[in-house]
Design a protein around this motif. Structure first.
Motif, mmCIF file in Angstrom:
data_model
loop_
_atom_site.group_PDB
_atom_site.id
_atom_site.type_symbol
_atom_site.label_atom_id
_atom_site.label_comp_id
_atom_site.label_asym_id
_atom_site.label_seq_id
_atom_site.Cartn_x
_atom_site.Cartn_y
_atom_site.Cartn_z
ATOM 1 N N PHE A 1 -26.120 -50.536 -40.995
ATOM 2 C CA PHE A 1 -25.951 -49.434 -40.049
ATOM 3 C C PHE A 1 -25.949 -48.066 -40.719
ATOM 4 O O PHE A 1 -25.950 -47.058 -40.045
ATOM 5 N N LEU B 1 -18.128 -51.956 -33.944
ATOM 6 C CA LEU B 1 -19.517 -51.612 -34.249
ATOM 7 C C LEU B 1 -20.428 -51.702 -33.034
ATOM 8 O O LEU B 1 -21.629 -51.461 -33.137
ATOM 9 N N SER B 2 -19.852 -52.050 -31.862
ATOM 10 C CA SER B 2 -20.709 -52.329 -30.706
ATOM 11 C C SER B 2 -21.540 -51.118 -30.292
ATOM 12 O O SER B 2 -22.619 -51.269 -29.742
ATOM 13 N N ILE C 1 -18.083 -56.174 -44.172
ATOM 14 C CA ILE C 1 -18.077 -54.724 -43.975
ATOM 15 C C ILE C 1 -19.168 -54.076 -44.830
ATOM 16 O O ILE C 1 -19.899 -53.194 -44.386
ATOM 17 N N LEU D 1 -16.932 -45.233 -39.551
ATOM 18 C CA LEU D 1 -16.069 -46.380 -39.305
ATOM 19 C C LEU D 1 -14.812 -46.198 -40.143
ATOM 20 O O LEU D 1 -14.895 -46.001 -41.355
ATOM 21 N N ILE E 1 -14.227 -56.219 -35.637
ATOM 22 C CA ILE E 1 -15.294 -55.445 -36.272
ATOM 23 C C ILE E 1 -16.502 -55.376 -35.334
ATOM 24 O O ILE E 1 -17.121 -54.314 -35.172
ATOM 25 N N MET F 1 -23.468 -59.138 -31.017
ATOM 26 C CA MET F 1 -22.579 -58.539 -32.023
ATOM 27 C C MET F 1 -21.720 -59.620 -32.685
ATOM 28 O O MET F 1 -21.529 -59.617 -33.899
ATOM 29 N N LEU G 1 -22.596 -54.810 -43.322
ATOM 30 C CA LEU G 1 -22.835 -54.063 -42.091
ATOM 31 C C LEU G 1 -23.064 -52.593 -42.391
ATOM 32 O O LEU G 1 -23.857 -51.936 -41.732
ATOM 33 N N GLN G 2 -22.370 -52.079 -43.420
ATOM 34 C CA GLN G 2 -22.572 -50.679 -43.778
ATOM 35 C C GLN G 2 -24.012 -50.464 -44.223
ATOM 36 O O GLN G 2 -24.660 -49.489 -43.854
ATOM 37 N N ASP H 1 -22.567 -48.811 -32.449
ATOM 38 C CA ASP H 1 -23.268 -48.315 -33.620
ATOM 39 C C ASP H 1 -22.707 -46.977 -34.117
ATOM 40 O O ASP H 1 -23.432 -45.988 -34.213
ATOM 41 N N SER I 1 -23.515 -46.508 -42.025
ATOM 42 C CA SER I 1 -22.398 -45.709 -41.537
ATOM 43 C C SER I 1 -21.536 -45.225 -42.701
ATOM 44 O O SER I 1 -21.567 -45.783 -43.792
#
Lengths: 364, 336
Positions: A229, A194-195, A222, A201, A190, A160, A225-226, A197, A231
């Motif tokens: 994932f 996010l660990s 961010i 968020l 972060i 991560m 990562l969005q 998942d 999210s």
């Protein structure tokens, strides 16, 4: 993976609904209905959040903006169920992926925290425990929701840290938070969030405590990562620049309520609430002549114990006379003025648009 | 880290020297300013009704006519290498570390300190175990149930504990528990090695009396520290991760709020090892505290000097240990 560019521009999925049948399971990923978070104090009832509703889909970002004390952070803590039920009265409904959270048992909500919904806090130095290594804190977050050995969790933590762009993650994993720089610390925060998942968020002023140069890196991170994932993100900030950078939709809060909601385009280019005009006017911009003054909003944020009668913004509003006296008597309801764009203001829509076009926009 | 330890160690040694010098100055230098003659000084070191020869020998021996610096030098030298006292009647050997010889009790100060220390040690260690367990648990529970009936009652009792002097609570408990109700044997000291059960049962009352005072202080300190920690951002983070409340409290809150208590505990233990004067006197325990008190009351200067230096040594060493432990417990100290 959601491809945002393929979504129709006038999609209404992010629109708050003023009338919603209570208890009916929602169609959206996150749906907050008539959320009220009140704190009884010796001075009276502090209504930090008073009837807030919004929806959010996976892969989308909602920016919540407002002054200090407008209820932004209280809302985010409320979604995570982090308010102490002994001193906060929470009512309304919060539906996350078909589960209602306000009425759920504390333990049920606890199990969802970290796994289904996670939070990035403003100041990563004070938000991380000074006595435990960054790795240990990520391992802890991961193992509480995943039945894995310490070794596997540690490998995941290194993984991560690498994914959020920390160099030599296998070495940094054993460092303490104070050994990280501000930006690296926020990356580590972060990584911790996010660990597991999480699908949702919440980022509460994630860049406020950072250097400007680092801010952009964190926002990029961010966003990347969005994408990875898929999210849903709630971005809480008073920095309109951050919101413009990252959000799909914007919710403007004032006195614990939603006063304007719409796409980034709506709120930045066709704002209709005088308070939103004020927020835009007080934002420093490089493309403006330096001789021109900023346009601050006069007055101070209202007391959440005794909100002004009628529209909470009326004592500070330059246009309250244009409402036939309604703004001091009656609280304005949210009304949809265009698809996906809702505003709570007593002024006639035509008049608002004319004032924006003639008086406000040219000065910005 | 090693440089840190060496620096602290050097500071500690220097501090002990300064304290011993100041103490020496107070007891050997100030009387001169007040007009005390060297004969008077010598009389304080002598036994009861000393002969003029003995006085002269003591004067000669301690060099009361010499400058204070020389006298202090002799004191330090004796402490390091030992000394032999010639009273004119007999020669008394005082091996290092020699902190002086009391002619009142005809014993070297070091021997008296060594004799008395186990009593103070037994008293303080037993009480410390009780007050840590009781004080910290009550403080934590009070903080977690802030404003509850338990919290208010506990803090009321704690206020009483801090306010009531030991000779009041001690004598009261002695009168009822031992003499009136006969629940416990009379307070006395016997060696732990001989009979641990007897050792403990005869010391329970002074333990509880001393622990009551300190448990009250620690309960209040723990409560305040815990309340502060529980409002820290990292506690919110721990909850946001989805940790059960029990883990949040034990692993995250307790660890952080007990660390400052380490400093207080080190100081308290250091101070008490030098003599729990009131408790020892109340329960007639012959520890370092009683020794110091006897020395003061009987103007037995070597004993006073010896007990003061010993007590200061305990405080300095306790502080040193706390400093080093802090480096272990708090990573921020370790890396700075």
């Amino acid at each position: 993976m959601a491809d945002k560019s393929k979504r129709p521009a006038d999609m209404l999925d992010g629109a708050p609904t003023t009338v919603e049948e209570p208890g009916r399971p929602p169609t959206s990923f996150l749906e907050v209905r008539d959320l009220r978070i009140h704190f009884p104090t010796d001075d009276g009832l502090v209504k930090s959040v008073d009837g807030l509703s919004f929806k959010l889909e996976r892969g989308r970002t909602l920016g919540i903006v407002g002054e200090s004390g407008s209820g932004k952070s209280v809302t985010s803590l409320g979604v995570l169920g982090l308010h102490n039920r002994r001193n906060a009265k929470v009512s309304g409904e919060i539906w996350l992926d078909g589960n209602e959270l306000v009425g759920a048992s504390p333990d049920q909500v606890r199990r969802m925290r970290g796994r289904n919904m996670a939070m990035i806090f403003q100041d990563p130095l004070s938000a991380m425990h000074p006595f435990y290594t960054v790795g240990a804190q990520i391992v802890e977050a991961y193992r509480i929701h995943n039945d894995v050995s310490k070794k596997v969790a540690r490998k995941h933590a290194v993984d991560m840290l690498g994914r959020v762009g920390i160099p030599k993650p296998d070495r940094r994993v054993d460092d303490y938070p104070h050994q990280f720089s501000g930006g690296m610390r926020q990356r580590a925060m972060i990584a911790m969030a996010l660990s597991c998942d999480p699908e949702l968020l919440i980022a509460d002023e994630p860049t406020t405590a950072l250097d400007v140069t680092v801010q952009a890196q964190i926002l990029d991170l961010i966003r990347d990562l969005q994408r990875e994932f898929n999210s849903a993100i709630i971005m809480i900030t008073h920095d309109l620049g951050v919101v413009a950078e990252l959000s799909d939709d914007i919710l403007v809060m004032y006195g614990g309520r939603n006063i304007e909601y719409g796409s980034v385009d709506d709120v930045f280019h066709r704002p209709e609430h005088p308070y939103t005009w004020g927020l835009l006017g007080s934002m420093p911009r490089l493309d403006r002549e330096r001789s021109e003054r900023l346009l601050p909003i006069k007055g101070t944020p209202p007391s959440l114990i005794n909100l002004p009668q009628g529209c909470a913004f009326n004592p500070r509003c330059a246009y309250s006379e244009l409402t036939d006296g309604k703004s001091t008597v009656e609280r304005p309801e949210l009304r949809e003025t265009a698809p996906g764009h809702t505003v709570a203001c007593h002024m006639a829509v035509e008049r608002r648009r004319r004032i924006w076009a003639d008086e406000i926009a040219p000065k910005l | 880290m090693i440089a840190f330890i060496l620096r602290r160690l050097g500071g500690a040694v220097l501090l002990v020297f300064i304290i011993s010098a100041v103490t020496f100055l107070i007891f050997f230098g100030l009387p001169k300013l007040a007009g005390t003659t060297t004969d008077d000084m010598a009389a304080r070191f002598a036994g009861k009704s000393p002969t003029p020869e003995a006085l002269a020998a003591i004067k000669e021996r301690f060099g009361f006519d010499q400058p204070l610096a020389v006298q202090y030098g002799n004191f330090v030298k004796a402490a390091v290498t030992g000394d032999t006292y010639d009273t004119g009647v007999e020669k008394i050997d005082c091996p290092a570390p020699c902190l002086g010889y009391s002619f009142r009790t005809n014993q070297s100060v070091t021997d008296q300190l060594v004799d008395r220390f186990p009593i103070t040690l037994s008293l303080v260690v037993g009480a410390a175990v009780i007050w840590l367990l009781v004080g910290v648990s009550i403080g934590v529970l009070s903080a977690l149930r802030r404003g509850s009936l338990f919290d208010r009652a506990a803090m009321m009792i704690a206020l009483a504990g801090v306010s009531l002097p030991i000779y009041f609570t001690g004598l009261l408990s002695l009168a009822f528990v031992v003499h009136q109700w006969g629940l416990l044997p009379p307070v006395s000291y016997s060696s732990f090695a001989d009979n641990p059960f007897k050792w403990a049962s005869a010391l329970i009352l002074p333990w509880i009396t001393l622990a009551f005072l300190y448990a009250a202080m620690y309960a209040r300190l723990t409560r305040a520290g815990m309340l502060e920690t529980m409002s820290e951002d990292y506690i919110r983070t721990a909850r946001a991760k989805g940790l059960p409340e029990r883990t949040v409290i034990t692993k995250h809150a307790l660890r952080a709020s007990l660390t400052p208590l380490l400093t207080v505990f080190g100081l308290d233990i250091g101070l008490l090892f030098g003599g729990a004067v009131l408790t020892e006197r109340t329960f007639s325990l012959k520890g370092l505290g009683s020794l110091a008190l006897d020395g003061v009351v009987g103007s037995d200067l070597p004993v006073v000097l010896g007990t003061v230096v010993t007590a200061s040594l305990f405080v300095v060493v306790a502080n040193l240990i706390v400093d080093l432990l802090y480096g272990v417990v708090d990573p921020r100290v370790r890396h700075s």
